[in-house]
Design a protein around this motif. Structure first.
Motif, PDB file in Angstrom:
ATOM      1  N   THR A 163       0.830  -1.204   0.000  1.00 49.60           N
ATOM      2  CA  THR A 163       0.000   0.000   0.000  1.00 49.60           C
ATOM      3  C   THR A 163       0.865   1.256   0.000  1.00 49.60           C
ATOM      4  O   THR A 163       0.586   2.214  -0.729  1.00 49.60           O
ATOM      5  N   GLN A 164       1.945   1.248   0.793  1.00 48.57           N
ATOM      6  CA  GLN A 164       2.871   2.391   0.789  1.00 48.57           C
ATOM      7  C   GLN A 164       3.494   2.580  -0.581  1.00 48.57           C
ATOM      8  O   GLN A 164       3.647   3.712  -1.057  1.00 48.57           O
ATOM      9  N   ALA A 165       3.862   1.475  -1.231  1.00 43.97           N
ATOM     10  CA  ALA A 165       4.464   1.571  -2.560  1.00 43.97           C
ATOM     11  C   ALA A 165       3.458   2.143  -3.552  1.00 43.97           C
ATOM     12  O   ALA A 165       3.782   3.056  -4.330  1.00 43.97           O
ATOM     13  N   ASN A 166       2.232   1.629  -3.536  1.00 46.07           N
ATOM     14  CA  ASN A 166       1.229   2.076  -4.500  1.00 46.07           C
ATOM     15  C   ASN A 166       0.894   3.552  -4.353  1.00 46.07           C
ATOM     16  O   ASN A 166       0.890   4.307  -5.333  1.00 46.07           O
ATOM     17  N   LEU A 167       0.612   3.979  -3.140  1.00 45.01           N
ATOM     18  CA  LEU A 167       0.200   5.378  -2.975  1.00 45.01           C
ATOM     19  C   LEU A 167       1.359   6.334  -3.243  1.00 45.01           C
ATOM     20  O   LEU A 167       1.152   7.444  -3.744  1.00 45.01           O
ATOM     21  N   THR A 168       2.594   5.902  -2.941  1.00 46.32           N
ATOM     22  CA  THR A 168       3.750   6.772  -3.175  1.00 46.32           C
ATOM     23  C   THR A 168       4.036   6.923  -4.664  1.00 46.32           C
ATOM     24  O   THR A 168       4.245   8.036  -5.164  1.00 46.32           O
ATOM     25  N   VAL A 169       4.032   5.808  -5.387  1.00 48.64           N
ATOM     26  CA  VAL A 169       4.295   5.860  -6.829  1.00 48.64           C
ATOM     27  C   VAL A 169       3.219   6.666  -7.549  1.00 48.64           C
ATOM     28  O   VAL A 169       3.509   7.545  -8.365  1.00 48.64           O
ATOM     29  N   ILE A 170       1.970   6.371  -7.236  1.00 49.71           N
ATOM     30  CA  ILE A 170       0.866   7.013  -7.956  1.00 49.71           C
ATOM     31  C   ILE A 170       0.797   8.505  -7.643  1.00 49.71           C
ATOM     32  O   ILE A 170       0.622   9.335  -8.545  1.00 49.71           O
ATOM     33  N   SER A 171       0.976   8.873  -6.383  1.00 48.92           N
ATOM     34  CA  SER A 171       0.933  10.299  -6.047  1.00 48.92           C
ATOM     35  C   SER A 171       2.133  11.041  -6.633  1.00 48.92           C
ATOM     36  O   SER A 171       2.032  12.224  -6.969  1.00 48.92           O
ATOM     37  N   ALA A 172       3.268  10.346  -6.768  1.00 52.72           N
ATOM     38  CA  ALA A 172       4.452  10.977  -7.360  1.00 52.72           C
ATOM     39  C   ALA A 172       4.294  11.184  -8.859  1.00 52.72           C
ATOM     40  O   ALA A 172       4.813  12.146  -9.425  1.00 52.72           O
ATOM     41  N   ALA A 173       3.570  10.271  -9.507  1.00 53.25           N
ATOM     42  CA  ALA A 173       3.448  10.318 -10.966  1.00 53.25           C
ATOM     43  C   ALA A 173       2.400  11.300 -11.456  1.00 53.25           C
ATOM     44  O   ALA A 173       2.491  11.801 -12.587  1.00 53.25           O
ATOM     45  N   LEU A 174       1.392  11.583 -10.617  1.00 54.32           N
ATOM     46  CA  LEU A 174       0.238  12.349 -11.079  1.00 54.32           C
ATOM     47  C   LEU A 174       0.260  13.802 -10.627  1.00 54.32           C
ATOM     48  O   LEU A 174       0.649  14.113  -9.504  1.00 54.32           O
ATOM     49  N   ARG A 175      -0.227  14.677 -11.517  1.00 56.27           N
ATOM     50  CA  ARG A 175      -0.477  16.062 -11.159  1.00 56.27           C
ATOM     51  C   ARG A 175      -1.870  16.135 -10.530  1.00 56.27           C
ATOM     52  O   ARG A 175      -2.655  15.182 -10.626  1.00 56.27           O
ATOM     53  N   PRO A 176      -2.210  17.257  -9.882  1.00 57.38           N
ATOM     54  CA  PRO A 176      -3.460  17.310  -9.107  1.00 57.38           C
ATOM     55  C   PRO A 176      -4.738  16.979  -9.878  1.00 57.38           C
ATOM     56  O   PRO A 176      -5.705  16.474  -9.297  1.00 57.38           O
ATOM     57  N   HIS A 177      -4.776  17.229 -11.185  1.00 59.15           N
ATOM     58  CA  HIS A 177      -5.997  17.017 -11.964  1.00 59.15           C
ATOM     59  C   HIS A 177      -6.047  15.646 -12.631  1.00 59.15           C
ATOM     60  O   HIS A 177      -6.969  15.364 -13.391  1.00 59.15           O
ATOM     61  N   GLN A 178      -5.076  14.781 -12.324  1.00 61.21           N
ATOM     62  CA  GLN A 178      -4.972  13.501 -13.011  1.00 61.21           C
ATOM     63  C   GLN A 178      -5.378  12.334 -12.123  1.00 61.21           C
ATOM     64  O   GLN A 178      -5.343  12.421 -10.895  1.00 61.21           O
ATOM     65  N   GLY A 179      -5.786  11.220 -12.783  1.00 61.21           N
ATOM     66  CA  GLY A 179      -6.226  10.041 -12.064  1.00 61.21           C
ATOM     67  C   GLY A 179      -5.563   8.780 -12.571  1.00 61.21           C
ATOM     68  O   GLY A 179      -4.808   8.790 -13.553  1.00 61.21           O
ATOM     69  N   VAL A 180      -5.869   7.657 -11.910  1.00 56.26           N
ATOM     70  CA  VAL A 180      -5.266   6.372 -12.241  1.00 56.26           C
ATOM     71  C   VAL A 180      -6.347   5.403 -12.688  1.00 56.26           C
ATOM     72  O   VAL A 180      -7.403   5.293 -12.064  1.00 56.26           O
ATOM     73  N   VAL A 181      -6.084   4.704 -13.785  1.00 57.35           N
ATOM     74  CA  VAL A 181      -7.017   3.724 -14.340  1.00 57.35           C
ATOM     75  C   VAL A 181      -6.732   2.364 -13.703  1.00 57.35           C
ATOM     76  O   VAL A 181      -5.588   1.910 -13.663  1.00 57.35           O
ATOM     77  N   SER A 182      -7.781   1.709 -13.205  1.00 61.05           N
ATOM     78  CA  SER A 182      -7.634   0.414 -12.536  1.00 61.05           C
ATOM     79  C   SER A 182      -8.827  -0.464 -12.850  1.00 61.05           C
ATOM     80  O   SER A 182      -9.933   0.030 -13.103  1.00 61.05           O
ATOM     81  N   ALA A 183      -8.620  -1.781 -12.822  1.00 56.29           N
ATOM     82  CA  ALA A 183      -9.754  -2.700 -12.887  1.00 56.29           C
ATOM     83  C   ALA A 183     -10.598  -2.500 -11.630  1.00 56.29           C
ATOM     84  O   ALA A 183     -10.085  -2.109 -10.579  1.00 56.29           O
ATOM     85  N   THR A 184     -11.892  -2.749 -11.740  1.00 56.24           N
ATOM     86  CA  THR A 184     -12.774  -2.581 -10.582  1.00 56.24           C
ATOM     87  C   THR A 184     -12.315  -3.440  -9.405  1.00 56.24           C
ATOM     88  O   THR A 184     -12.513  -3.077  -8.248  1.00 56.24           O
ATOM     89  N   THR A 185     -11.693  -4.582  -9.718  1.00 52.41           N
ATOM     90  CA  THR A 185     -11.208  -5.481  -8.669  1.00 52.41           C
ATOM     91  C   THR A 185      -9.804  -5.116  -8.194  1.00 52.41           C
ATOM     92  O   THR A 185      -9.259  -5.781  -7.307  1.00 52.41           O
ATOM     93  N   GLY A 186      -9.194  -4.092  -8.777  1.00 55.54           N
ATOM     94  CA  GLY A 186      -7.828  -3.714  -8.448  1.00 55.54           C
ATOM     95  C   GLY A 186      -7.651  -3.402  -6.968  1.00 55.54           C
ATOM     96  O   GLY A 186      -8.539  -2.843  -6.314  1.00 55.54           O
ATOM     97  N   HIS A 187      -6.499  -3.739  -6.442  1.00 60.15           N
ATOM     98  CA  HIS A 187      -6.228  -3.562  -5.010  1.00 60.15           C
ATOM     99  C   HIS A 187      -6.408  -2.120  -4.576  1.00 60.15           C
ATOM    100  O   HIS A 187      -6.984  -1.842  -3.517  1.00 60.15           O
TER     101      HIS A 187
END
Length: 344
Positions: free
Chosen positions: A62-86
């Motif tokens: 969870t620490q890895a996921n939130l750190t990578v995703i928050s580092a990669a995205l600007r404030p107006h951007q989102g992440v695409v995931s399967a509905t079952t995604g962790h």
């Protein structure tokens, strides 16, 4: 009571505990800058057959996921995931807590397709006023998925090509990566994943480590100042050597893959027993997670001697459950489960 609930119930492989004990009184610098972490990073670069990667260690996924995703995205951007995604269902809204929306895609097998990603991209940018909506920027996948399925080389290649064509990041959650790469149906390897993904991590917590994940960043755009963000998000372990030592032990002599193969082979035996009884499956998994659909009456009897995870209701009389093996699962325990499945 024999447990098949998950793959991190046990502590750690004895070799890891031995190495941690042997080095217990050593004094090293902290925060992942010690010689053990450096050696582990060197081993990972060797396994990935690429020197131009950055490697960072985390305590958990969870620490890895939130750190990578928050580092990669600007404030107006989102992440695409399967509905079952962790990140969509099992991380308590950690991504949303960093200010980013999870853009979910329906998936029957837990996987995201290149066509699905392209549709999300086109729907956004073909809208008359796209700036009024969250912009898709990163695609999150896990391999294996939450329901045990794995990506083929062709599927991952198509995803990578689509992401690069549309300037999207591709990030792979590898919490159970060892079990996926050790599956007899797998045709991926670490060098291929390194070439196709912008970032991914090699999961240790669920594959024999006491705790720990090793994040690999391949895209230069994600490397800059990452340690600042790692620290800010609470993912930087002061006693970093504890992670380095574990990954050295996991990767030397292929212990990581041998443990994963052991779990996959035992899960295959459980799958065969369920097939023999005529049970169908929620997903076509070749990894350590199996999801048979069984009569509720049978499950009630199995609960008397075995622990497993309830997954979802199928109809009035049948439910899907998960039997999960691990690096530490004993074959004798699996045979006892199989005998119960065959006789109930």
């Amino acid at each position: 009571m024999l447990s098949f609930t998950c793959d991190y119930n046990e502590g750690a492989h004895p070799k890891i505990l031995e190495k941690l004990t042997m080095t217990n009184y050593e004094q090293t610098v902290g925060y992942g800058e010690d010689e053990y972490c450096k050696k582990a990073i060197s081993l990972i670069k060797e396994k990935c057959k690429c020197k131009d990667i950055d490697v960072h260690f985390f305590v958990g996924g969870t620490q890895a996921n939130l750190t990578v995703i928050s580092a990669a995205l600007r404030p107006h951007q989102g992440v695409v995931s399967a509905t079952t995604g962790h990140i969509n269902v099992h991380e308590s809204g950690s991504i949303e807590a960093t200010g980013h929306k999870v853009i979910s895609i329906e998936s029957k097998d837990g996987k995201i397709t290149a066509d699905g990603v392209q549709k999300v991209y086109d729907n956004h940018f073909n809208d008359g006023s796209p700036e009024h909506m969250v912009q898709p920027k990163l695609v999150y996948i896990s391999n294996p998925t939450e329901i045990g399925t794995i990506y083929s080389k062709a599927e991952l290649t198509a995803l990578s090509e689509t992401c690069r064509k549309n300037n999207l990041f591709l990030y792979m959650d590898g919490a159970r990566l060892g079990y996926g790469l050790s599956s007899e149906e797998n045709d991926l390897d670490l060098p291929t994943i390194t070439k196709l993904c912008d970032a991914f991590y090699i999961g240790g917590t669920k594959v024999g480590a006491l705790f720990g994940e090793a994040l690999v960043i391949t895209n230069n755009a994600l490397k800059s100042d990452f340690r600042y963000i790692l620290k800010q998000k609470g993912g930087m372990l002061a006693k970093g050597r504890l992670l380095g030592i574990q990954f050295i032990t996991l990767l030397e002599d292929d212990l990581y893959f041998n443990m994963a193969k052991h779990a996959d082979e035992l899960a295959k035996l459980i799958k065969a027993a369920c097939i023999k009884k005529g049970y169908s499956f929620l997903s076509e998994s070749s990894t350590n997670q199996q999801f048979p659909i069984m009569p509720d009456s049978v499950l009630e009897k199995l609960k008397q001697n075995f622990q497993f995870s309830y997954w979802e209701r199928i109809d009035e009389k049948f439910s899907a459950v998960r039997f999960c093996t691990s690096w530490a699962t004993k074959k004798d325990d699996v045979l006892k489960l199989i005998a119960a499945i065959e006789t109930v």
